[in-house]
Design a protein around this motif. Structure first.
Motif, PDB file in Angstrom:
ATOM      1  N   VAL A 170       0.829  -1.205   0.000  1.00 10.04           N
ATOM      2  CA  VAL A 170       0.000   0.000   0.000  1.00 10.04           C
ATOM      3  C   VAL A 170       0.866   1.258   0.000  1.00 10.04           C
ATOM      4  O   VAL A 170       0.570   2.229  -0.699  1.00 10.04           O
ATOM      5  N   THR A 219      -0.570   6.596   3.748  1.00 16.92           N
ATOM      6  CA  THR A 219      -1.419   6.442   2.571  1.00 16.92           C
ATOM      7  C   THR A 219      -2.895   6.380   2.931  1.00 16.92           C
ATOM      8  O   THR A 219      -3.279   5.698   3.889  1.00 16.92           O
ATOM      9  N   LEU A 254      -6.246   4.888   1.467  1.00 20.18           N
ATOM     10  CA  LEU A 254      -6.540   3.796   0.546  1.00 20.18           C
ATOM     11  C   LEU A 254      -8.028   3.694   0.261  1.00 20.18           C
ATOM     12  O   LEU A 254      -8.858   3.769   1.170  1.00 20.18           O
ATOM     13  N   ARG A 258      -3.633  -1.435  -9.208  1.00 23.97           N
ATOM     14  CA  ARG A 258      -3.503   0.010  -8.997  1.00 23.97           C
ATOM     15  C   ARG A 258      -4.196   0.764 -10.128  1.00 23.97           C
ATOM     16  O   ARG A 258      -3.940   0.533 -11.299  1.00 23.97           O
ATOM     17  N   ASP A 296      -2.514   6.619  -8.185  1.00 22.22           N
ATOM     18  CA  ASP A 296      -1.537   6.804  -7.109  1.00 22.22           C
ATOM     19  C   ASP A 296      -1.033   8.236  -7.212  1.00 22.22           C
ATOM     20  O   ASP A 296      -0.182   8.543  -8.041  1.00 22.22           O
TER      21      ASP A 296
END
Length: 203
Positions: free
Chosen positions: A74, A110, A112, A179, A182
């Motif tokens: 992650v 992060t 998520l 993914r 990002d």
């Protein structure tokens, strides 16, 4: 020993990846021989996949990604990423009016978000998503349309708002996801959005 209790498996992604990893593995074939009064016939029938074979096929894809794929974490994602985190999740109607499932959580670095079709939730009845999406939830535009509830909101802020807006208890969950986005968030944190291959509760 920890056990996994699958709550979500994207059969569509598993089949797509498995066909590339093991060409010809999309369906098993069984040969049947029929003998008629005047002719001999041979026919092949596909066997449908169900039960334990569903998770077995997933495990073959996971092993390949672990051994040979671009599988990150992650906080340092690759093309795919693995995680074991406390997540909140729920089934909802997206901002675009179509049903979806969304999982959200945070690490120290992060924010998520994981989103997908409600039809892939374990135990969902056939036809759980009666409405047909113009583009599947595993595609970035469709997923962002599902979570963006304020016009003009940029993508990282939409993911952060969707994750922070989840209610209910956190549950310890393991997952692998593709993914989709990002990017840096509004407060300098990483904002990661993915389409899950699987999500499982872990003891």
């Amino acid at each position: 020993m920890s056990f996994r209790y699958f709550v979500y498996i994207s059969d569509a992604k598993v089949e797509m990846l498995l066909q590339q990893i093991e060409p010809g593995a999309l369906r098993k074939r069984a040969s049947e021989v029929g003998l008629g009064l005047q002719f001999f016939t041979a026919k092949r029938t596909g066997e449908s996949l169900a039960g334990a074979e569903r998770t077995a096929r997933l495990e073959r894809v996971v092993r390949h990604l672990t051994d040979f794929g671009d599988l990150g974490t992650v906080d340092e994602p690759g093309q795919f990423f693995w995680g074991l985190l406390p997540l909140r999740w729920g089934s909802t109607v997206g901002a675009d009016g179509f049903p979806m499932i969304y999982f959200g959580g945070r690490t120290g670095k992060t924010v998520l978000g994981l989103g997908g079709s409600r039809a892939h939730v374990f135990g969902a009845p056939p036809g759980a998503d009666q409405q047909v999406l113009p583009v599947g939830r595993s595609q970035l535009p469709s997923l962002l349309e599902g979570i963006t509830r304020v016009d003009g909101t940029d993508a990282p802020e939409a993911v952060r708002a969707a994750t922070d807006g989840l209610r209910g208890p956190e549950q310890n969950m393991e997952f692998i996801a593709k993914r989709l986005m990002d990017e840096p968030g509004p407060e300098g944190e990483r904002v990661l959005l993915g389409s899950p291959l699987y999500v499982a509760l872990v003891d």
